[in-house]
Design an enzyme around this catalytic site. Structure first.
Site, PDB file in Angstrom:
ATOM      1  N   CYS A  31       8.644  -2.286   1.604  1.00  6.46           N
ATOM      2  CA  CYS A  31       8.423  -0.988   2.265  1.00  6.46           C
ATOM      3  C   CYS A  31       7.351  -1.113   3.352  1.00  6.46           C
ATOM      4  O   CYS A  31       6.175  -1.285   3.035  1.00  6.46           O
ATOM      5  CB  CYS A  31       8.027   0.037   1.201  1.00  6.46           C
ATOM      6  SG  CYS A  31       7.391   1.587   1.838  1.00  6.46           S
ATOM      7  N   CYS A  34       4.544   1.463   3.251  1.00  2.00           N
ATOM      8  CA  CYS A  34       3.663   1.188   2.105  1.00  2.00           C
ATOM      9  C   CYS A  34       2.610   0.165   2.497  1.00  2.00           C
ATOM     10  O   CYS A  34       1.433   0.296   2.148  1.00  2.00           O
ATOM     11  CB  CYS A  34       4.468   0.644   0.922  1.00  2.00           C
ATOM     12  SG  CYS A  34       5.710   1.779   0.269  1.00  2.00           S
TER      13      CYS A  34
END
Length: 106
Positions: A31, A34
């Site tokens: 991600c 993230c």
């Protein structure tokens, strides 16, 4: 204090039974957003260490708790107080916005 890693096995002890609020960052290695907020959360964990514990949970390695909570998109940050989720924020944001949100929820 740096962020801590929590797992399905340690979640109850590290988050639900904590004597101070815990912000759990649900993330995954693949991600991009993230990874973008990771360094900011590390800095915030140092700056607000007296008020909140910041924990990270890898949703690929730990599937039980994210499924229980209903994590559908990441990064998802959920603030727990007294063992209960009280606020959540979905998506990446600049450090100042993340810190402001956390402080506003404490």
């Amino acid at each position: 204090m740096a962020t801590i890693a929590v797992t399905d096995a340690s979640f109850e002890q590290d988050v639900l039974k904590s004597d101070k609020p815990v912000l759990v960052d649900f993330w995954a290695d693949w991600c991009g957003p993230c990874k973008m907020i990771g360094p900011a959360l590390e800095e915030i964990s140092e700056e607000l260490s007296e008020q909140v514990t910041i924990a990270k949970m890898d949703i690929m390695a730990n599937t039980g708790i994210p499924a229980e909570i209903g994590v559908k998109s990441i990064p998802l940050m959920v603030l727990f107080k007294d063992g209960k989720p009280v606020a959540q924020k979905l998506g990446a944001a600049p450090k100042s916005a993340l810190k402001g949100w956390i402080e506003g929820e404490l």
